[in-house]
Design an enzyme around this catalytic site. Structure first.
Site, mmCIF file in Angstrom:
data_model
loop_
_atom_site.group_PDB
_atom_site.id
_atom_site.type_symbol
_atom_site.label_atom_id
_atom_site.label_comp_id
_atom_site.label_asym_id
_atom_site.label_seq_id
_atom_site.Cartn_x
_atom_site.Cartn_y
_atom_site.Cartn_z
ATOM 1 N N THR A 96 -3.657 5.091 1.775
ATOM 2 C CA THR A 96 -4.925 5.758 1.477
ATOM 3 C C THR A 96 -5.309 6.715 2.595
ATOM 4 O O THR A 96 -5.793 7.829 2.343
ATOM 5 C CB THR A 96 -6.031 4.717 1.254
ATOM 6 O OG1 THR A 96 -5.659 3.848 0.189
ATOM 7 C CG2 THR A 96 -7.346 5.392 0.907
ATOM 8 N N HIS A 139 -3.458 9.819 2.115
ATOM 9 C CA HIS A 139 -4.065 10.641 1.071
ATOM 10 C C HIS A 139 -5.242 11.436 1.634
ATOM 11 O O HIS A 139 -5.428 12.614 1.299
ATOM 12 C CB HIS A 139 -4.530 9.771 -0.098
ATOM 13 C CG HIS A 139 -3.422 9.265 -0.965
ATOM 14 N ND1 HIS A 139 -2.464 10.095 -1.517
ATOM 15 C CD2 HIS A 139 -3.127 8.016 -1.398
ATOM 16 C CE1 HIS A 139 -1.626 9.381 -2.243
ATOM 17 N NE2 HIS A 139 -2.000 8.118 -2.183
ATOM 18 N N HIS A 174 -9.289 1.488 8.423
ATOM 19 C CA HIS A 174 -9.915 0.215 8.064
ATOM 20 C C HIS A 174 -9.009 -0.993 8.334
ATOM 21 O O HIS A 174 -9.469 -2.125 8.224
ATOM 22 C CB HIS A 174 -10.316 0.224 6.588
ATOM 23 C CG HIS A 174 -9.187 0.553 5.665
ATOM 24 N ND1 HIS A 174 -8.844 1.848 5.344
ATOM 25 C CD2 HIS A 174 -8.310 -0.241 5.002
ATOM 26 C CE1 HIS A 174 -7.807 1.833 4.518
ATOM 27 N NE2 HIS A 174 -7.452 0.581 4.304
ATOM 28 N N CYS A 221 -18.021 -4.000 -6.512
ATOM 29 C CA CYS A 221 -19.382 -3.511 -6.714
ATOM 30 C C CYS A 221 -19.356 -2.113 -7.343
ATOM 31 O O CYS A 221 -18.514 -1.276 -6.997
ATOM 32 C CB CYS A 221 -20.083 -3.479 -5.357
ATOM 33 S SG CYS A 221 -21.625 -2.562 -5.285
#
Length: 341
Positions: free
Chosen positions: A40, A43, A61, A105
């Protein structure tokens, strides 16, 4: 003084001196040791997520570090404690949250993409996303807790049990971790991978590997499973061919787990889904229990996360780290953010 790596667009990163942000109520400040680069992040660096990422952006992260400061109203954390983060910040009020699915969420903030991330020396975050680590777990290994939690969630969602046969299509970092998590749970695992370097690493990690370019995969799985087929297939390649292969190898009532992020819609053999009563299972991120299990597996050595780290670079060389990962040949690159003591 803090140092932060900013993605500024057009494949470009700059490292700048920035102010240390003291923790407010319910927050902690972490001295970041290592931050891993994932697909990610690539990307983002390639501009594919510019509509989502607010440039200039500190991303990242997958991390490890130690608590440097504790804000008011934060019990249970002490300065010096080794930690990682579960980088999800949810609203608590949408239908998914109210149903107990806060990890998906409707208004989820993915920390390190939608908000500032870990590619900096000092990082202030909500205490509720902090995950404590064993004191003797090397911080280089701990930086892979997040992708290990991805694998744990994938395997848990698949309902794979000891003795069942699983096929993993794709031996990138997450595919390898899925294979090791599945093996730790007692499953029989076959990994399909075209790239010889990734295939060699999977073999070194003790996983059964097959080159689908030279082996009749359907026959191999048929023989390995006594004609039944695989109970679970994890599609981690992100390719149309991977989807077809994973679907074709499943046993009656087998489970197809879609792990990879497919950039375009794929054709799925719905006749086979009908004929064999197959299940299609989506997996996105993880829950707290997945993080707890990931810490246990890495700490126990059942998932030798450190074996996946092929390069460590200092924060000022972050741009080179992204270039190296994009060029291929690396499995997991860690950025040394400075707090490695």
């Amino acid at each position: 003084m803090n140092h932060s790596a900013y993605y500024v667009g057009d494949h470009t990163f700059v490292v700048e001196r920035t102010a240390v942000v003291p923790p407010g109520p319910g927050e902690v400040r972490i001295d970041v040791a290592y931050t891993g680069i994932c697909g990610t992040d690539l990307h983002v660096a390639h501009g594919a997520m510019d509509q989502r990422v607010r440039v200039p952006a500190v991303i990242g992260h997958e991390m490890s570090g130690r608590i440097a400061e504790v804000g008011p109203g934060v019990p249970g954390h002490r300065v010096g404690d080794p930690v990682t983060v579960m980088p999800l910040d949810w609203c608590g009020d949408c239908p998914a949250c109210r149903a107990g699915n806060s990890h998906i969420c409707h208004r989820l903030t993915f920390v390190g993409i939608d908000s500032p991330g870990a590619m900096q020396r000092s990082w202030t975050v909500p205490a509720r996303i902090v995950v404590p680590l064993p004191a003797d777990l090397p911080l280089t290994h701990a930086a892979l807790i997040e992708p290990t939690a991805v694998a744990v969630h994938d395997v848990r969602r698949s309902r794979l049990t000891a003795g069942e046969h699983a096929v993993v299509v794709g031996a990138g970092p997450v595919g390898l971790l899925i294979g090791m998590v599945a093996r730790a749970g007692g499953a029989e695992v076959t990994v399909l991978e075209l790239d010889p370097r990734r295939r060699a690493l999977a073999t070194e990690l003790g996983l059964r590997t097959v080159d689908p370019a030279t082996v009749d995969v359907a026959r191999h799985v048929h023989e390995t499973t006594g004609g039944a087929g695989a109970a679970v297939a994890f599609e981690v390649s992100g390719s149309a061919a991977g989807v077809r292969t994973a679907t074709d190898l499943l046993a009656a009532r087998g489970r197809l787990v879609v792990v990879a992020i497919h950039p375009t819609p794929r054709e799925v053999d719905l006749h086979r889904v009908f004929w064999r009563e197959l299940e299609l299972i989506g997996v996105r991120v993880y829950e707290r229990e997945d993080y707890t299990e990931a810490v246990r597996l890495v700490h126990a050595g059942l998932v030798p996360a450190g074996r996946l780290v092929t390069r460590v670079v200092p924060l000022p060389e972050v741009a080179e780290a992204f270039r190296a990962l994009a060029a291929g040949g690396e499995v997991k690159i860690l950025v040394d953010c400075g707090a490695t003591g």
